[in-house]
Every structure is written in C-alpha cells, then in structure tokens.
Design a protein around this motif. Structure first.
Motif, PDB file in Angstrom:
ATOM      1  N   LEU A 106     -13.950   3.751  -0.504  1.00  0.00           N
ATOM      2  CA  LEU A 106     -14.747   2.571  -0.854  1.00  0.00           C
ATOM      3  C   LEU A 106     -13.983   1.653  -1.803  1.00  0.00           C
ATOM      4  CD1 LEU A 106     -18.300   4.164  -1.267  1.00  0.00           C
ATOM      5  CD2 LEU A 106     -17.343   2.952   0.695  1.00  0.00           C
ATOM      6  N   VAL A 107     -13.279   2.239  -2.761  1.00  0.00           N
ATOM      7  CA  VAL A 107     -12.436   1.421  -3.642  1.00  0.00           C
ATOM      8  C   VAL A 107     -11.323   0.769  -2.833  1.00  0.00           C
ATOM      9  CG1 VAL A 107     -10.837   1.479  -5.605  1.00  0.00           C
ATOM     10  CG2 VAL A 107     -12.971   2.783  -5.689  1.00  0.00           C
ATOM     11  N   GLY A 108     -10.747   1.531  -1.895  1.00  0.00           N
ATOM     12  CA  GLY A 108      -9.707   0.977  -1.030  1.00  0.00           C
ATOM     13  C   GLY A 108     -10.205  -0.180  -0.204  1.00  0.00           C
ATOM     14  N   ALA A 109     -11.439  -0.083   0.314  1.00  0.00           N
ATOM     15  CA  ALA A 109     -12.023  -1.172   1.107  1.00  0.00           C
ATOM     16  C   ALA A 109     -12.168  -2.432   0.268  1.00  0.00           C
ATOM     17  CB  ALA A 109     -13.378  -0.740   1.657  1.00  0.00           C
ATOM     18  N   LEU A 110     -12.666  -2.286  -0.959  1.00  0.00           N
ATOM     19  CA  LEU A 110     -12.870  -3.443  -1.826  1.00  0.00           C
ATOM     20  C   LEU A 110     -11.547  -4.107  -2.195  1.00  0.00           C
ATOM     21  CD1 LEU A 110     -14.743  -5.201  -3.550  1.00  0.00           C
ATOM     22  CD2 LEU A 110     -14.535  -3.487  -5.380  1.00  0.00           C
ATOM     23  N   CYS A 111     -10.574  -3.318  -2.597  1.00  0.00           N
ATOM     24  CA  CYS A 111      -9.281  -3.878  -2.999  1.00  0.00           C
ATOM     25  C   CYS A 111      -8.550  -4.517  -1.817  1.00  0.00           C
ATOM     26  CB  CYS A 111      -8.409  -2.785  -3.618  1.00  0.00           C
ATOM     27  SG  CYS A 111      -8.969  -2.214  -5.231  1.00  0.00           S
ATOM     28  N   SER A 112      -8.673  -3.923  -0.635  1.00  0.00           N
ATOM     29  CA  SER A 112      -8.036  -4.498   0.550  1.00  0.00           C
ATOM     30  C   SER A 112      -8.619  -5.868   0.863  1.00  0.00           C
ATOM     31  CB  SER A 112      -8.213  -3.565   1.756  1.00  0.00           C
ATOM     32  OG  SER A 112      -7.558  -2.338   1.546  1.00  0.00           O
ATOM     33  N   GLY A 136      -4.248  -5.504  -3.264  1.00  0.00           N
ATOM     34  CA  GLY A 136      -4.154  -5.220  -1.839  1.00  0.00           C
ATOM     35  C   GLY A 136      -3.316  -3.987  -1.561  1.00  0.00           C
ATOM     36  N   GLY A 137      -2.219  -3.821  -2.306  1.00  0.00           N
ATOM     37  CA  GLY A 137      -1.389  -2.635  -2.139  1.00  0.00           C
ATOM     38  C   GLY A 137      -2.125  -1.365  -2.539  1.00  0.00           C
ATOM     39  N   ILE A 138      -2.843  -1.415  -3.652  1.00  0.00           N
ATOM     40  CA  ILE A 138      -3.624  -0.250  -4.085  1.00  0.00           C
ATOM     41  C   ILE A 138      -4.678   0.095  -3.033  1.00  0.00           C
ATOM     42  CG2 ILE A 138      -5.355   0.508  -5.752  1.00  0.00           C
ATOM     43  CD1 ILE A 138      -3.724  -0.973  -7.903  1.00  0.00           C
ATOM     44  N   GLY A 139      -5.366  -0.943  -2.528  1.00  0.00           N
ATOM     45  CA  GLY A 139      -6.403  -0.698  -1.530  1.00  0.00           C
ATOM     46  C   GLY A 139      -5.863  -0.066  -0.271  1.00  0.00           C
ATOM     47  N   ALA A 140      -4.801  -0.637   0.289  1.00  0.00           N
ATOM     48  CA  ALA A 140      -4.219  -0.081   1.514  1.00  0.00           C
ATOM     49  C   ALA A 140      -3.647   1.312   1.265  1.00  0.00           C
ATOM     50  CB  ALA A 140      -3.127  -1.013   2.045  1.00  0.00           C
ATOM     51  N   GLY A 141      -3.073   1.527   0.076  1.00  0.00           N
ATOM     52  CA  GLY A 141      -2.521   2.839  -0.246  1.00  0.00           C
ATOM     53  C   GLY A 141      -3.584   3.915  -0.355  1.00  0.00           C
TER      54      GLY A 141
END
Length: 465
Positions: A106-112, A136-141
C-alpha cells in the motif's frame, strides 16, 4: 462453535533445516497459493512503466521542461538507486514483523502514484528528483521486492519458473506505455497522460496489495514431502534437485555474508545491472541516431521490454532443469554479445539485425534478475530471504548510477561506440564472475532423512502438531 484450528508439524533434516508442514494455503489465507503468483504479476506490470517506459517519455519531458539528456538520465539513475536501495530495509522490517507485506504494497502504491504526479505537474528538477526519483523509486522498489519474495515464500519447492513469470511482468507490462509515449505524448497532453498513469499504478497496486500475506516461517506445502523432495526422490524432482539442491539450512544475513557467496552475487549484479540499465535507457536514442525513425526506435524498445519479460519466465523454467548457475552464465554471455551486436547493426544501418540484437538485448538485460532471486533462497534458505535478497538486489543502486547518469557522460565523451564496447566487456566480466559461485555448506547432493520434533512455539491461531 469455532472452526478447528489447523495443526502442523516441524520436520528437521540431518543438516538441521526445519520444515513446517500440515497447513494448506487455504488454512492460512483462505485461498489457493496461486493468488500469490497472479497478484504479484499484475502489480509488477503496473509499476514497470517507471524503468522500461522512461526511455520513451524522457524526450518529451526534455523538450517541455528544458531538461538536458544528462538531467533526464540522472533522474532515472537516482530512481534506480532508491528502487533498489529500499529492498534491504523493507526486507528487514518485514522479517521483524514491523511492516507486513500488505502495508509495504500500500505504501508502494501511494509512492508510485506520487512519482508520476510530480513530473506531470512540474518541470522543476528538485521536485522531479524528490517526487519521481526518490518517492517513485521507493514505491516501485517496495512493490518489486515484496512481490518477488512473496512468490519464493509460497512456492519453496518450485520457485524458478514462477519467480521468472512474476519478474517478467516488470518488463513487458510497460509495452503499451512505450507506444503510447512514442505515438501520442506531446506538450499539450503531458499532465493528463502522466496523471492517468500515476492513478493507474495507485489503484492497481493498492488493490493487489490488500490481499498479500506471508506464510509462517519454514512453511512447506502439505502435499509435498520435504524430505523426499530434498533428497530428489519426489516424482519429477530428481533432475531438478541435482542441479538446484535446497539450502542446507536457513542462513541469517550475516552468515550469508560471511560465506562469501552473498558478496559475490552482489558484485556480479552491480556489473551486469549497469549494463542492463544502459541498454534500457539509451537504446531508443541510439536507434534514432542510427536514422531508424521514431516508430522503429519505439518498436526496438517495445521488443526489448517484451523479450526481457518473457525471457525471465523462460530462464526460470530452464533453470529448474539445467541449473541456475549454468543458466545465469549463458544469459550473461548473451547479454555481452548483444551489446556488440546492437552497436554493429546501428553503425551499419541494418534494420533487420538491429531488431535481432534488440531481441537479444532484451533477453540478456533482464533474464538474470529472476535467476538471482531464485539463487538466493537456493543458497541461503527462505526464512531470511527478504533481507538476503534485499542485500543482493541493492547492487542495482550502484549499477543504476553506472547505467544512467555515468553512461550519459561516457556517451558524451566517447560516443555510442565507446559506450557499447565498454558495456559488452563489462557484461563478459560478470559472466566470468558467476563461475566462482558455490552453494555454502553442501558436501553432497541430498539433505538426508528427517525426524519429527515437537512444535516449540505455535503461531497465533494455530495449534502445534
């Protein structure tokens, strides 16, 4: 009246490796474990536009915002640093039960989503670095690391093909966006197009992440005898196990590092990761410089992404049969040859051979990722895989700098000829490094007989067997 709690046993083999058996995926999460293949695959496709679509979108952003080529590819490089760098801390937090797989997704979705919203609304480089590259990098990672580890945890006995399949979504999921950017993206529709992509990632990854759940440590599918499997006596498993014997025990991160094999994997991925990102980032620009035209350039990028993704699934399947180490070596040799081939075909303006080598580049520049993802638990076990693979995958943050911003500087100084020759030589070096990989602690092909021991501490909601 309440439903009976599933019981389990813990079986220990002669090397001290523990297998927790007796609980089905439906007992643990209310659905079959195939969900933990299909949902990670969908989520990986959703975030693939970051890495594999950047080469098609950056030209329009340069024109609209006045960025240079170096600016654009430093954005990609810093994105790669954070995308790879988050895997290790996220893995540690998951293994310590501080952050669940669901929360990470969920955090990844928001950051992406924020990553694409930021470049949709501002040409300020500081905003772009903070929003696209960092968040964006954190989210995709987070999405990447969580999805890859999820598959390995739920399929400990047959991870190669499934890991490759899920990993492939990270490449070919970008193909529609590559053509969209190349054909339709212009100054007048940048904001609405990139906003739509950000919303798409936010919704799709978020929905997938809501049902993510890790199995208990040491979990093993109830229908597979782990001792027979480990000895290669299970039906259809003898050949695979001879090539890919299971880890002799569960290695902590420090034990994996002290074995020398984890650092060797990391160093190998640093080398080939930079070559991979170089091809992804610069193939469209090299195709245009070679006078192939915008559609051919986009097609070469699309072919690279499709073959990259499909190749990941193929090598995962192949590695189950001929061995991960041997498969990895030949993948890296192909990657090296493809660099020289792309350069030659571009310089001679041969469209046919350029597309042929684009296919080989796509295969070689991505197929090694699922092999590393499967090698790590093969060598070090599943219990600490989120951290151990996070350490190995963090090599991409170093390779990302080399394949993006530094590569742009090499092109400026030496031209595409010097850059492609250097990339090919580096890829050959990485292939040679794999020859030194050895599974830690194994002196024989089997893991021996096991005995049943009492469950020391039943998990919440379960009764010890």
């Amino acid at each position: 009246m309440t439903a009976a709690q599933p019981t389990y046993q813990e079986i220990v083999d002669e090397n001290g490796r523990t297998y927790r058996i007796g609980e089905s995926p439906r007992d643990l999460m209310g659905r079959s474990r195939s969900w933990m293949v299909w949902l990670p695959w969908v989520a990986m496709m959703a975030v693939s536009v970051f890495e594999y679509g950047w080469g098609a979108v950056e030209g329009t952003l340069e024109e609209k915002y006045g960025w240079s080529l170096t600016d654009a590819f430093w954005l990609a490089s810093i994105w790669a640093v954070f995308q790879a760098g988050v895997a290790f801390p996220a893995g540690r937090l998951r293994e310590k039960n501080i952050v669940s797989a669901k929360t990470a997704m969920l955090v990844g979705a928001l950051c992406s989503g924020i990553g694409y919203f930021s470049i949709a609304h501002s040409g300020n480089l500081v905003v772009a670095f903070a929003g696209y590259s960092v968040l964006g990098g954190i989210g995709a990672g987070l999405v990447y690391a969580t999805c890859i580890n999820m598959v390995g945890k739920w399929y400990p006995e047959k991870r190669g093909a499934r890991t490759g399949f899920v990993n492939g979504g990270f490449a070919y999921g970008s193909v529609p966006f590559i053509y969209l950017f190349s054909a339709f993206l212009g100054h007048e529709n940048v904001t609405i197009t990139l906003d739509a992509i950000g919303l798409y990632m936010l919704v799709v990854v978020g929905l997938c992440g809501f049902v993510f759940k890790d199995p208990p440590k040491n979990w093993w599918p109830a229908e597979v005898d782990p001792i027979a499997w480990g000895k290669g006596n299970a039906a259809g498993k003898a050949r695979s196990l001879a090539k890919n014997p299971p880890a002799v025990r569960q290695f902590t991160p420090m034990e994996a590092i002290r074995s020398g094999m984890l650092p060797l994997m990391w160093a190998t991925l640093v080398v080939i990761g930079g070559v991979s990102l170089f091809g992804i980032n610069f193939q469209v620009d090299f195709a245009k410089e070679s006078q192939f035209g915008a559609f051919v350039a986009a097609s070469s990028a699309g072919v690279l992404a499709v073959v990259n993704g499909v190749g990941r699934g193929i090598v995962g399947w192949a590695s189950d049969r001929i061995g991960r180490k041997a498969t990895l070596f030949w993948v890296l040799v192909i990657a090296a040859g493809a660099q020289f081939g792309v350069l030659w075909s571009g310089k001679t303006h041969s469209l046919f051979w350029f597309m042929v080598f684009a296919v080989l580049t796509g295969f070689g520049s991505g197929a090694f990722y699922p092999l590393f993802a499967a090698l790590v638990p093969d060598y070090f076990g599943e219990n600490y895989n989120a951290t151990n693979y996070g350490i190995v995958y963090s090599a991409k943050l170093v390779g990302g700098v080399g394949g993006g911003g530094l590569a742009a500087g090499v092109i400026a100084a030496w031209g595409y000829t010097g850059a492609y020759v250097l990339a090919g030589c580096i890829a050959l070096l990485s292939a040679g490094m794999t020859l030194f990989l050895r599974q830690p602690g194994r002196s024989g092909p089997g893991v021996g007989e096991g005995v049943v021991v009492p469950s020391a501490a039943p998990a919440a909601g379960s009764a010890g067997g």
